[in-house]
Design an enzyme around this catalytic site. Sequence first.
Site, PDB file in Angstrom:
ATOM      1  N   SER A 101       0.843  -1.194   0.000  1.00  0.00           N
ATOM      2  CA  SER A 101       0.000   0.000   0.000  1.00  0.00           C
ATOM      3  C   SER A 101       0.887   1.255   0.000  1.00  0.00           C
ATOM      4  CB  SER A 101      -0.965  -0.059   1.197  1.00  0.00           C
ATOM      5  OG  SER A 101      -2.089   0.779   1.007  1.00  0.00           O
ATOM      6  N   HIS A 234      -7.526  -6.309   0.607  1.00  0.00           N
ATOM      7  CA  HIS A 234      -6.412  -5.362   0.641  1.00  0.00           C
ATOM      8  C   HIS A 234      -5.285  -5.865   1.540  1.00  0.00           C
ATOM      9  CE1 HIS A 234      -4.646  -1.423  -0.065  1.00  0.00           C
ATOM     10  NE2 HIS A 234      -4.367  -1.346   1.226  1.00  0.00           N
TER      11      HIS A 234
END
Length: 258
Positions: A101, A234
């Site tokens: 990320s 995620h």
Amino acid sequence: MSTYRTYETSSASSAWFRVFRPRPEARVRLVCFPHAGGAASAFRTWTEFLPPSVELVAVQYPGRQDRFHEPALEDMDVLVDRLSFAAAHRLRGPVAFFGHSLGATVAYEVARRLAGQRPEVVRLFASARSAPSVDRRHAITFPDDDALMDYIRALGGTGAGVLDDHELRELALPTLRSDFRLVADYRSAAGEPLTCPITAIAGDTDASFTLADAEQWRRHTSGTFNSVELPGGHFYTEDVPEDLVRVLVGELGAAATV
């Protein structure tokens, strides 16, 4: 010639890296950059799955865990400058960067600063983060803390559970605000692509980063590129760490072979 500024002494640069299981004879070091709000400890268990030829080095940003007393950084250039300086003074031999990320952006920018210098970056793993060429400065902004917390809860992961504890939430929010300010203000400067290979990795149920998004990383290297999809959202990194580490070692190939 070095392009980063020397903000700190070489002795202070050791604060940036954590080695949970030293392997001085390793052939390559896997340097892992955490997500927004994340810390070096996110990668601690990975050492169980790595071969002796790979030493894991986890990045510790200011403002969290044993660096809690330091202010979190809100300027990407400053963060990258300091990390690049620390890497040049503390890391030896070939290194591979893994960034998850926000960490993927930081890893990419540090790799750019180190281009043609030591340590040699032999591969970049970009996980669950849009490519630098995709301008997302206004895509992830929050009018208040409630909106920020709703976004984090939607992403899932163990860190989202912290928000349910009032005391822990109050400790975590300043760092989260700073980290997301890094994301909101980031725009990659023009320049030459990396020469090392890039592997972009996505979770198969992560709506925020799909294989189509991963493909955008191709333009950021003149070397080889490929993309990988693993089970999970995620934070697939928490769901299938052993599978992920197996992918990383496989991608490193001969560099990770005893």
